[in-house]
Design an enzyme around this catalytic site. Structure first.
Site, mmCIF file in Angstrom:
data_model
loop_
_atom_site.group_PDB
_atom_site.id
_atom_site.type_symbol
_atom_site.label_atom_id
_atom_site.label_comp_id
_atom_site.label_asym_id
_atom_site.label_seq_id
_atom_site.Cartn_x
_atom_site.Cartn_y
_atom_site.Cartn_z
ATOM 1 C CG MET A 136 -1.903 -1.197 1.137
ATOM 2 S SD MET A 136 -3.450 -0.896 1.975
ATOM 3 C CE MET A 136 -2.901 -0.637 3.636
ATOM 4 C CG HIS B 66 6.882 -2.064 2.304
ATOM 5 N ND1 HIS B 66 6.793 -0.971 3.128
ATOM 6 C CD2 HIS B 66 5.657 -2.620 2.285
ATOM 7 C CE1 HIS B 66 5.554 -0.874 3.581
ATOM 8 N NE2 HIS B 66 4.843 -1.853 3.089
ATOM 9 N N GLY C 27 4.865 -10.039 3.979
ATOM 10 C CA GLY C 27 5.603 -9.990 5.237
ATOM 11 C C GLY C 27 4.921 -10.843 6.301
ATOM 12 C CD GLN D 258 -1.887 -8.877 4.075
ATOM 13 O OE1 GLN D 258 -2.776 -8.055 4.112
ATOM 14 N NE2 GLN D 258 -0.640 -8.548 3.836
ATOM 15 C CE LYS E 284 13.047 -0.672 10.120
ATOM 16 N NZ LYS E 284 13.733 0.600 10.040
ATOM 17 C CB SER F 266 3.001 2.478 6.552
ATOM 18 O OG SER F 266 3.677 1.647 5.638
ATOM 19 N NE ARG F 267 -3.068 1.347 9.805
ATOM 20 C CZ ARG F 267 -3.398 0.327 8.992
ATOM 21 N NH1 ARG F 267 -2.694 -0.788 9.007
ATOM 22 N NH2 ARG F 267 -4.419 0.436 8.163
HETATM 23 O O1 PAF Z 1 -0.169 -5.775 3.531
HETATM 24 C C1 PAF Z 1 -0.587 -4.836 2.823
HETATM 25 O O2 PAF Z 1 0.047 -3.787 2.682
HETATM 26 C C2 PAF Z 1 -1.937 -4.965 2.140
HETATM 27 O O3 PAF Z 1 -2.852 -5.620 2.934
HETATM 28 C C3 PAF Z 1 -1.847 -5.617 0.737
HETATM 29 C C4 PAF Z 1 -1.387 -7.068 0.832
HETATM 30 C C5 PAF Z 1 -0.911 -4.830 -0.134
HETATM 31 C C6 PAF Z 1 -3.236 -5.623 0.084
HETATM 32 O O4 PAF Z 1 -3.718 -4.331 -0.088
#
Ligand code: PAF
Length: 281
Positions: free
Chosen positions: A30, A37, A147, A153, A184, A186-187
């Site tokens: 995102m 990342h 990750g 997820q 780490k 982004s939030r």
């Molecule tokens: O982990 C993320 O940043 C998001 O959930 C993803 C996998 C890019 C889906 O939008």
């Protein structure tokens, strides 16, 4: 490295690569990319001839009171990181490109998506599965990189790929941490100075959980010790502390093969997640 905004452009570029017999890795993100990342992109570059990074703040995975509008965005900075890390293509679509007017198709999983984060974020995984399914169809990668920080997820996407016969391999990559232990994210940028210090209780609880799991302590004792530790921090509010089987996400005993010890904790208004995966066999 190119940045494209349409499905048609991605498809035509990947088609050319395929004609040359090249392999393709996908890193779905995102944006607002950090070293976490970057580690996924590095791994993808090592294992594939070409690497696509998708940068898309996916509206369908945010609940009505969540941070879709405020989610940090910086495509120029992301492009520099991708270029320097060896990615070949950024796919950075607008929401209308991914969800054209009239869109009414979603991937809705059950069971695995009802637990842990799914309890407080009921539509989250429907959005994640839908966008990942779409990205898998658009890019058609050999491998996609996720990750372990978002362990649920990862388990959900692995199961979706198996259940729906997507023809790719899902690669999970280890959590990248700040020097002081905070995972780490982004939030993390939402945290003020005091909250940033308080947030350390999240990783500390995970380190404690790992230590006790490795000593085969009873699950309920581990969860209690972790909760007690987090509750000592006045700015922290527990969403969940769970110890589950990594594949099924069902409550685990310490004899399960692979255990996921996961927490979600609010630090002020910011919800942080962290986990460790402990392999016993
Ligand atoms: O982990 C993320 O940043 C998001 O959930 C993803 C996998 C890019 C889906 O939008």
């Amino acid at each position: 490295m190119k940045i494209v905004k349409t499905v048609a452009e991605v498809r035509s570029i990947v088609k050319e690569w395929r004609k040359e017999g090249l392999t393709v890795g996908l890193v779905p993100t995102m944006g607002y990319l950090h070293e976490g990342h970057q580690s996924l992109i590095k791994r993808a570059v090592e294992e594939n001839d070409k690497v696509v990074v998708s940068v898309f703040v996916n509206p369908t995975q945010f609940g009505p009171n969540e941070d879709y509008e405020d989610y940090p965005r910086d495509i120029d900075k992301d492009a520099v990181l991708c270029e320097n890390t060896g990615a070949d293509l950024i796919f950075n679509p607008e929401p209308e490109e991914m969800y054209p007017e009239g869109n009414c198709s979603y991937i809705n999983m059950t069971r695995l998506t009802d637990v842990l984060c799914g309890k407080t974020r009921p539509i989250h995984f429907k959005g994640v599965c839908t966008v990942c399914g779409k990205l898998f169809h658009i890019v058609g990668p050999d491998r996609a990189y996720f990750g372990e920080k978002d362990a649920q997820q990862l388990a959900v996407i692995r199961r979706m790929v198996k259940d729906l016969n997507f023809d790719l391999t899902i690669v999970g990559c280890p959590i990248v941490r700040e020097e002081d232990g905070l995972a780490k994210s982004s939030r993390n940028t939402y945290l003020n100075e005091k909250e940033r210090v308080a947030a350390l209780v999240v990783s500390k609880s995970i380190f404690l959980g790992r230590e006790m799991l490795e000593k085969k302590a009873p699950v309920e004792d581990i969860k209690k010790a972790m909760r007690d530790l987090i509750e000592k921090e006045p700015l922290a509010k527990i969403d969940y502390v769970e110890i589950v089987d990594m594949d099924t996400l069902l409550p685990a005993e310490t004899e399960a093969d692979t255990i996921l010890c996961a927490v979600a904790v609010y630090i002020g208004k910011t919800r942080l997640i962290d986990n460790c995966i402990v392999y016993f066999n």
